[in-house]
Design an enzyme around this catalytic site. Structure first.
Site, PDB file in Angstrom:
ATOM      1  N   LYS A  25     109.584  68.550  15.520  1.00 13.45           N
ATOM      2  CA  LYS A  25     108.647  67.604  16.120  1.00 13.45           C
ATOM      3  C   LYS A  25     109.048  65.951  15.552  1.00 13.45           C
ATOM      4  O   LYS A  25     108.580  64.989  16.053  1.00 13.45           O
ATOM      5  CB  LYS A  25     107.219  67.731  15.702  1.00 13.45           C
ATOM      6  CG  LYS A  25     106.934  67.920  14.385  1.00 13.45           C
ATOM      7  CD  LYS A  25     105.575  68.419  13.906  1.00 13.45           C
ATOM      8  CE  LYS A  25     105.181  69.851  14.398  1.00 13.45           C
ATOM      9  NZ  LYS A  25     105.889  70.963  13.317  1.00 13.45           N
TER      10      LYS A  25
ATOM     11  N   HIS B 134     101.040  74.158   4.521  1.00 12.94           N
ATOM     12  CA  HIS B 134     101.489  72.734   4.536  1.00 12.94           C
ATOM     13  C   HIS B 134     100.679  71.696   3.760  1.00 12.94           C
ATOM     14  O   HIS B 134      99.450  71.746   4.017  1.00 12.94           O
ATOM     15  CB  HIS B 134     101.501  72.229   5.963  1.00 12.94           C
ATOM     16  CG  HIS B 134     102.560  71.170   6.154  1.00 12.94           C
ATOM     17  ND1 HIS B 134     102.233  69.723   5.518  1.00 12.94           N
ATOM     18  CD2 HIS B 134     103.523  70.981   7.169  1.00 12.94           C
ATOM     19  CE1 HIS B 134     103.287  69.239   6.181  1.00 12.94           C
ATOM     20  NE2 HIS B 134     104.018  69.797   7.004  1.00 12.94           N
TER      21      HIS B 134
ATOM     22  N   GLU C 242     109.574  74.126   6.005  1.00 12.50           N
ATOM     23  CA  GLU C 242     109.830  73.198   7.305  1.00 12.50           C
ATOM     24  C   GLU C 242     109.594  71.817   6.986  1.00 12.50           C
ATOM     25  O   GLU C 242     108.923  71.071   7.603  1.00 12.50           O
ATOM     26  CB  GLU C 242     108.211  73.744   8.168  1.00 12.50           C
ATOM     27  CG  GLU C 242     108.260  75.324   8.592  1.00 12.50           C
ATOM     28  CD  GLU C 242     106.407  75.243   8.610  1.00 12.50           C
ATOM     29  OE1 GLU C 242     105.759  74.422   8.885  1.00 12.50           O
ATOM     30  OE2 GLU C 242     106.269  76.629   8.896  1.00 12.50           O
TER      31      GLU C 242
HETATM   32  N1  PLP Z   1     105.336  72.010   9.631  1.00 14.95           N
HETATM   33  C1  PLP Z   1     104.272  71.784  10.415  1.00 14.95           C
HETATM   34  C2  PLP Z   1     103.571  72.907  10.620  1.00 14.95           C
HETATM   35  C3  PLP Z   1     103.685  70.621  10.553  1.00 14.95           C
HETATM   36  O1  PLP Z   1     102.772  70.282  11.260  1.00 14.95           O
HETATM   37  C4  PLP Z   1     104.762  69.356  10.258  1.00 14.95           C
HETATM   38  C5  PLP Z   1     104.291  68.178  10.498  1.00 14.95           C
HETATM   39  O2  PLP Z   1     103.182  67.684  10.813  1.00 14.95           O
HETATM   40  C6  PLP Z   1     105.948  69.673   9.592  1.00 14.95           C
HETATM   41  C7  PLP Z   1     106.045  71.215   9.270  1.00 14.95           C
HETATM   42  C8  PLP Z   1     106.832  68.750   9.056  1.00 14.95           C
HETATM   43  O3  PLP Z   1     106.324  67.789   8.129  1.00 14.95           O
HETATM   44  P1  PLP Z   1     107.118  66.736   7.325  1.00 14.95           P
HETATM   45  O4  PLP Z   1     107.799  65.845   8.090  1.00 14.95           O
HETATM   46  O5  PLP Z   1     106.101  66.045   6.451  1.00 14.95           O
HETATM   47  O6  PLP Z   1     107.869  67.431   6.486  1.00 14.95           O
END
Ligand code: PLP
Length: 441
Positions: free
Chosen positions: A79, A207, A279
């Site tokens: 994402k 998270h 993640e």
């Molecule tokens: N995992 C989940 C479920 C998320 O919603 C997000 C970000 O919204 C991420 C991982 C990635 O987070 P980051 O870009 O802060 O590492």
């Protein structure tokens, strides 16, 4: 922008696997990687805003991850930036992927990634998405509520479930706990229901919030996860997965990794049979992308050197307004959605690429190209007096949560990406690419 000469696909890119060479869309010339399907031609393209993406930075972040967290498998959160070459690179180096929708899952599977390397990490999914993930063989998925369990039991009873718990995200840039995560008191009930429905719960995820500068939040979250492992045991499960989520920041990465591993050693001293995954999203891409944007318009008082009193303007407010060709409806949506405060630097000044280190500055504001007044990139900043229409500005750290959520509001196209492999995404490289692009036009 592209010349018709033969692609120099044999250029060796130090430190980068050869996976991006010989790809039909990719042409590598003088160390600059162009994605031909994105390159446009024609007059208007000469002034189009563009990203410079340094893929070797993404690769180095992966090596840095392996060095500091060798026990934790990264599942890149697509994402954050689903750029096709970032995905291709991470797939080739063996990363897993955190997907939030069937669209993201399809993109990853199309790269040839095995479904076992995907976690469907969205605790609230449409039933059709769960059904399609079963068809695609993606079994690992998160949940944080009872309704999700009923849906999964109906359409994907063989899923490997991961309970997403609530943690303290109060110090993070984006507080995901406002929307997701089961409070610990609700977890025993959820696990009992999962058992009743004959579902296989394999572990725990959390998270700490996206953009987490408080490394201690990870230690607290690991402690909570430990107690949920006990709840799992009481419910008759033997958990085998700990997912420590995302939130990792480039500048605090080593400190966070050390605190996280200390907590894992403390709360999971015997972790035989436990797989640990994460993640990360922004950690991989944030600094790999810069954005160059053209000054397409300027509004300034008629006499720039007149005093504010003479012009009847608020002396506290910058009186010069620059308009650039990307804004909050495009790549700078990170201002609204990701709480970012981008700061420009000057790529070209008064038509020249030679920008002296010290030039007289003037307070000003920088705006996006749309007709909406919310489209403000910098309400107050300092830019050189001499900056004119046609000059270029650039912004660093533009790889995370930018291009992925850019819209085409008002008919403005999403900015292209030009890839480099080793030149960095700093001022010298962005200027070099801009110069070359302008010469080619
Ligand atoms: N995992 C989940 C479920 C998320 O919603 C997000 C970000 O919204 C991420 C991982 C990635 O987070 P980051 O870009 O802060 O590492």
């Amino acid at each position: 922008r592209e010349s018709d000469g033969p692609a120099d696909d044999d250029v060796t890119v130090p430190g980068l696997p050869p996976l991006l060479r010989g790809h039909p869309d990719i042409h590598l010339r003088n160390g600059v990687m162009h994605a031909s399907h994105l390159a446009a031609s024609g007059e208007s393209d000469a002034e189009k805003a563009f990203f410079v993406a340094d893929l070797s930075y993404v690769f180095r972040q992966h090596e840095r991850w392996d060095k500091n967290l060798p026990e934790i498998e990264p599942f890149y959160a697509i994402k954050c930036n689903p750029d096709p070459y970032v995905l291709r690179l991470l797939a080739a180096v063996g990363a897993g992927f955190d997907c939030a929708s069937i669209g993201e899952i399809s993109r990853v599977l199309e790269l040839g990634v095995d479904s076992s390397r995907i976690i469907f990490a969205n605790p609230c999914k449409a039933t059709s998405f769960i059904r399609n993930s079963a068809k695609a063989g993606v079994d690992m998925m998160t949940f944080d509520n009872t309704d999700e369990l009923y849906k999964i039991a109906r359409v994907h009873p063989g899923a490997k479930l991961v309970v997403r718990i609530l943690t303290d995200d109060s110090k993070s840039l984006c507080r995901l706990g406002l929307k997701f995560g089961a409070p610990l008191v609700t977890v025993p009930g959820l696990l009992t229901k999962a058992r009743e429905l004959k579902l296989d719960v394999i572990g725990v995820s959390f998270h700490v919030g996206s953009g987490c500068f408080d490394s201690l939040a990870y230690a607290d979250a690991v402690e909570r996860a430990r107690s949920v492992f006990e709840m799992g045991r009481e419910a008759g499960y033997a958990f085998s997965l700990l997912d420590v989520g995302g939130g990792f920041e480039d500048v605090t990465f080593e400190a966070t990794a050390s605190i996280l591993m200390d907590a894992i050693n403390r709360y999971f001293p015997d972790r035989r049979g436990i797989r640990i995954i994460a993640e990360p999203g922004r950690y991989y891409v944030s600094r790999a992308f810069s954005l160059a944007a053209n000054v397409i318009a300027r509004r300034a008082p008629p006499a720039l050197d007149a005093s504010p009193q003479d012009l009847d303007v608020d002396p506290e407010q910058p009186s010069v307004m620059y308009y650039i060709n990307d804004g909050v409806y495009g790549s700078f949506n990170c201002i609204l959605f990701d709480h970012q405060v981008p700061q420009p630097y000057v790529l070209s000044l008064n038509g020249s690429f030679h920008v002296p280190a010290s030039v007289p500055l003037r307070p000003c504001s920088v705006w996006g190209p749309t007709c909406d007044s919310i489209d403000c990139v910098c309400p107050v900043t300092q830019l050189p007096d001499a900056l004119q229409v046609g000059d270029w500005l650039a912004f660093e750290n533009m790889g995370a949560y930018t291009v992925c959520a850019a819209s085409q509001f008002n008919g403005f196209e999403v900015s292209n990406v030009i890839y480099t492999t080793g030149g960095g995404a700093g001022a010298a490289e962005v200027r070099r690419i801009l110069k070359k692009a302008l010469e080619d036009c």
